[in-house]
Design a protein around this motif. Structure first.
Motif, mmCIF file in Angstrom:
data_model
loop_
_atom_site.group_PDB
_atom_site.id
_atom_site.type_symbol
_atom_site.label_atom_id
_atom_site.label_comp_id
_atom_site.label_asym_id
_atom_site.label_seq_id
_atom_site.Cartn_x
_atom_site.Cartn_y
_atom_site.Cartn_z
ATOM 1 N N GLY A 108 0.824 -1.215 0.000
ATOM 2 C CA GLY A 108 0.000 0.000 0.000
ATOM 3 C C GLY A 108 0.848 1.251 0.000
ATOM 4 O O GLY A 108 1.717 1.437 -0.848
ATOM 5 N N ALA A 109 0.616 2.118 1.000
ATOM 6 C CA ALA A 109 1.374 3.368 1.116
ATOM 7 C C ALA A 109 2.854 3.109 1.382
ATOM 8 O O ALA A 109 3.698 3.992 1.190
ATOM 9 N N GLY A 110 3.179 1.894 1.829
ATOM 10 C CA GLY A 110 4.578 1.535 2.066
ATOM 11 C C GLY A 110 5.403 1.510 0.788
ATOM 12 O O GLY A 110 6.629 1.666 0.830
ATOM 13 N N ILE A 111 4.725 1.305 -0.365
ATOM 14 C CA ILE A 111 5.452 1.277 -1.639
ATOM 15 C C ILE A 111 6.091 2.639 -1.921
ATOM 16 O O ILE A 111 7.185 2.723 -2.477
ATOM 17 N N THR A 112 5.428 3.709 -1.493
ATOM 18 C CA THR A 112 5.987 5.052 -1.726
ATOM 19 C C THR A 112 7.291 5.238 -0.970
ATOM 20 O O THR A 112 8.280 5.718 -1.539
ATOM 21 N N GLN A 132 1.820 0.856 -8.982
ATOM 22 C CA GLN A 132 1.119 1.569 -7.905
ATOM 23 C C GLN A 132 0.065 2.522 -8.484
ATOM 24 O O GLN A 132 -1.006 2.707 -7.907
ATOM 25 N N GLN A 133 0.359 3.100 -9.628
ATOM 26 C CA GLN A 133 -0.604 4.000 -10.283
ATOM 27 C C GLN A 133 -1.907 3.274 -10.617
ATOM 28 O O GLN A 133 -2.995 3.847 -10.519
ATOM 29 N N SER A 134 -1.787 2.009 -11.016
ATOM 30 C CA SER A 134 -2.987 1.215 -11.331
ATOM 31 C C SER A 134 -3.827 0.993 -10.084
ATOM 32 O O SER A 134 -5.056 1.057 -10.127
ATOM 33 N N ALA A 188 2.940 8.173 -6.711
ATOM 34 C CA ALA A 188 3.101 7.018 -7.604
ATOM 35 C C ALA A 188 3.608 7.505 -8.962
ATOM 36 O O ALA A 188 4.450 6.862 -9.597
ATOM 37 N N TYR A 189 3.131 8.662 -9.388
ATOM 38 C CA TYR A 189 3.582 9.246 -10.655
ATOM 39 C C TYR A 189 4.951 9.914 -10.483
ATOM 40 O O TYR A 189 5.820 9.808 -11.352
ATOM 41 N N TYR A 190 5.123 10.587 -9.336
ATOM 42 C CA TYR A 190 6.384 11.290 -9.116
ATOM 43 C C TYR A 190 7.574 10.336 -9.095
ATOM 44 O O TYR A 190 8.604 10.606 -9.742
ATOM 45 N N TRP A 191 7.452 9.221 -8.356
ATOM 46 C CA TRP A 191 8.623 8.341 -8.252
ATOM 47 C C TRP A 191 8.913 7.591 -9.537
ATOM 48 O O TRP A 191 10.061 7.273 -9.836
ATOM 49 N N GLN A 192 7.876 7.370 -10.361
ATOM 50 C CA GLN A 192 8.142 6.830 -11.695
ATOM 51 C C GLN A 192 8.968 7.844 -12.491
ATOM 52 O O GLN A 192 9.980 7.492 -13.109
ATOM 53 N N ALA A 193 8.531 9.105 -12.456
ATOM 54 C CA ALA A 193 9.225 10.153 -13.211
ATOM 55 C C ALA A 193 10.645 10.370 -12.707
ATOM 56 O O ALA A 193 11.589 10.491 -13.500
ATOM 57 N N TYR A 194 10.803 10.439 -11.380
ATOM 58 C CA TYR A 194 12.127 10.661 -10.796
ATOM 59 C C TYR A 194 13.088 9.544 -11.229
ATOM 60 O O TYR A 194 14.205 9.809 -11.680
ATOM 61 N N ALA A 195 12.630 8.307 -11.084
ATOM 62 C CA ALA A 195 13.486 7.160 -11.404
ATOM 63 C C ALA A 195 13.844 7.133 -12.889
ATOM 64 O O ALA A 195 15.008 6.914 -13.251
#
Length: 257
Positions: A65-69, A103-105, A113-120
């Protein structure tokens, strides 16, 4: 899992659940992450802010859940600052991007969820070369994810920084004309986003550093003096946790070079 390189200032930050809650608003001014209600997720954040990045990652993944962030943030910050092997660093960034996309799904309204995809993907792109990443279509993915982050969390200072950096990097690598026509990169938009980030989170050392870098990319050496002043400001700022300490130490190292 291979043991991650330890945070070099272990023991300097000693948050617990209670003290972290008190400092939450200041520590998360950059990413707008809500304080978790789940005790295991909160524990993962305690570990993160104290510089126990691998334990934070493991605890976050287990919590789900929120732990993925927090897992994604721990892996990203670790990879960016502390992982010595380039291949491992790039693998970590791609794993973060994959987890964040999944996570976005599950949580389509979770800005981070969008930010960490973009950052990475952004850091991965810098690792393989921005020109190569643009050819692979990663630039568009980064831009789209960051715009979605800001749409969901308008005061997400870190997303403003990252989107500003996208505009700066693209223009720096392919020029204003192709950058604008092909990728929607614009100098004035980039500079405005940097300013917005610092307005939202004025104590952010990383915002100062990134703005300094972007300013020189977009406006050339005439801005070197102003960029140096921003680096000096970042180097003398007071880090509240392990991640901020890494930002400040990076600014100091750049000034020494």
């Amino acid at each position: 899992m291979v043991k991650w390189t330890a945070f070099p200032h272990a023991g300097d930050y000693e948050f617990d659940a209670a003290s972290l809650k008190k400092s939450w608003a200041r520590l998360h001014q950059g990413d707008c992450e809500p304080c978790p209600k789940d005790a295991q997720v909160l524990e993962a954040w305690v570990l993160f802010h104290n510089g126990e990045f691998q334990k934070a990652f493991d605890t976050g993944v287990k919590a789900g859940g929120a732990g993925i962030t927090v897992a994604n943030k721990a892996a990203s910050i670790y990879a960016n600052y502390l992982e010595p092997k380039e291949k491992t660093k790039l693998e970590l960034f791609m794993e973060v991007a994959t987890r964040a996309e999944a996570q976005q799904s599950d949580e389509p309204k979770n800005a981070n969820a969008y930010y960490w995809q973009a950052y990475a993907l952004g850091r991965y792109s810098q690792g393989i070369s921005v020109a190569k990443a643009l050819a692979q279509g990663l630039g568009t993915k980064v831009k789209t994810a960051l715009e979605q982050t800001i749409k969901l969390a308008p005061k997400h200072a870190d997303a403003h920084i990252a989107l500003a950096a996208f505009h700066a990097e693209v223009i720096d690598k392919v020029g204003s004309l192709i950058g604008g026509m092909t990728y929607g990169a614009k100098k004035d938009v980039g500079l405005s986003l940097y300013k917005d980030a610092l307005r939202i989170n004025p104590e952010s050392a990383i915002a100062m550093i990134e703005y300094a870098n972007g300013m020189v990319m977009l406006e050339g050496d005439k801005k070197m003096k102003e960029a140096t002043r921003l680096y000096e400001q970042a180097a003398t700022s007071n880090p509240l946790d392990a991640m901020e300490r890494l930002d400040v130490e990076m600014a100091k190292a750049e000034l020494e070079d």
